[in-house]
Design a protein around this motif. Sequence first.
Motif, short mmCIF file in Angstrom:
data_model
loop_
_atom_site.label_atom_id
_atom_site.label_comp_id
_atom_site.label_asym_id
_atom_site.label_seq_id
_atom_site.Cartn_x
_atom_site.Cartn_y
_atom_site.Cartn_z
N MET A 6 1.01 -1.56 -0.10
CA MET A 6 -0.44 -0.06 -0.58
C MET A 6 0.85 1.66 -0.33
SD MET A 6 -2.56 1.35 2.99
CE MET A 6 -3.88 0.16 2.36
N ALA A 77 -7.73 0.57 3.82
CA ALA A 77 -7.48 1.90 2.81
C ALA A 77 -9.43 2.00 2.89
CB ALA A 77 -7.53 1.02 1.30
N LEU A 105 -2.92 0.18 -4.02
CA LEU A 105 -2.73 -1.04 -3.85
C LEU A 105 -2.41 -2.50 -4.88
CD1 LEU A 105 -6.12 -1.83 -1.43
CD2 LEU A 105 -4.01 -0.98 -0.80
#
Length: 322
Positions: A6, A77, A105
């Motif tokens: 991420m 997220a 991602l």
Amino acid sequence: KQIAIMFCDMRDFTRFAARHLPHDVIHILNRFLLAVCEPVLANRGYLDKYLGDGFLAVFGLDGADPRSCCLDAVRAALRMPQRVAELNRSLSAAFDVTLDFGVGLHFGEVVVGDTGHPLKTQFAVLGDTVNVASRIEGFNKRFGTRVLASSRLISHLDSSVKTGLRRRVKIANRWEILHEITSLADRDRHWLVQRSFDRIRADAHRFGQLFYEALFRDHAEIETLFARTDMARMREKLLQMLEVAVRRIDDLDSLAAQLGELGERHAGYGVRPELYPEARRAFASALDGFFGDEATPDLHAGWRDMLEGVTERMSGMKATPQ
């Protein structure tokens, strides 16, 4: 290792920093990082490094299977927008500032290990997967999105994830399909608990009132246990306990000692283990009052599962199924 990567980046940070006092810049940046990093830690993520106004995080260092680490990354997220919106309400009033951000991602193979001078080493995540994740994050600016993921990450989630915009882009001389992630399927109970907790956290006083009103309504004997209690302080403690449990929702066993001590303190106050089911019923009533029609059966089931695990460890016995 095969892990999920991420990248998160604050929007227009350079312009923001140029227009504010140094102390305010650091203060606001730290509040932003607190808001967006907490969901990472609550979903078994590892904060690899801070990158000025953003960070790199990884999921799967603990050996989780591909689906689990990709799902953890998506859960993290998707919690960020609500937490930043809550932060923005405060910043707008105090500083006339609102913040925005983007997340990229990706999933793939990386090399991990300690690197650097022998007197100053640090853990590092290396490889093309990291570079691609960084590039994916950058496409949020072009497409006006907030969370973009690669097809490789999406492929491990089946129908668990809901997507919006879809774009074919070129990254490092090869074509990639990027997907805007908008939500998770409602059957993901951990996600429902995490998302709803963020809303409870933003109006904790109201939720605490609903909970204790429901608890006392049908059980006068319970209310007498709180006769000399500062209820504002009790509502604050309730939120703290929920926050700890939500963060460890996948691993309540790690809280066994802490919850056992909490149970012993409650026993000292006169709280008997057989009252825990009443507390769980009161919590369900508070969910209905707080969320209304949004208090779906799946939402109730997610909270029930977690609270049964919490009270089981507080009482040292199996919770009674509700």
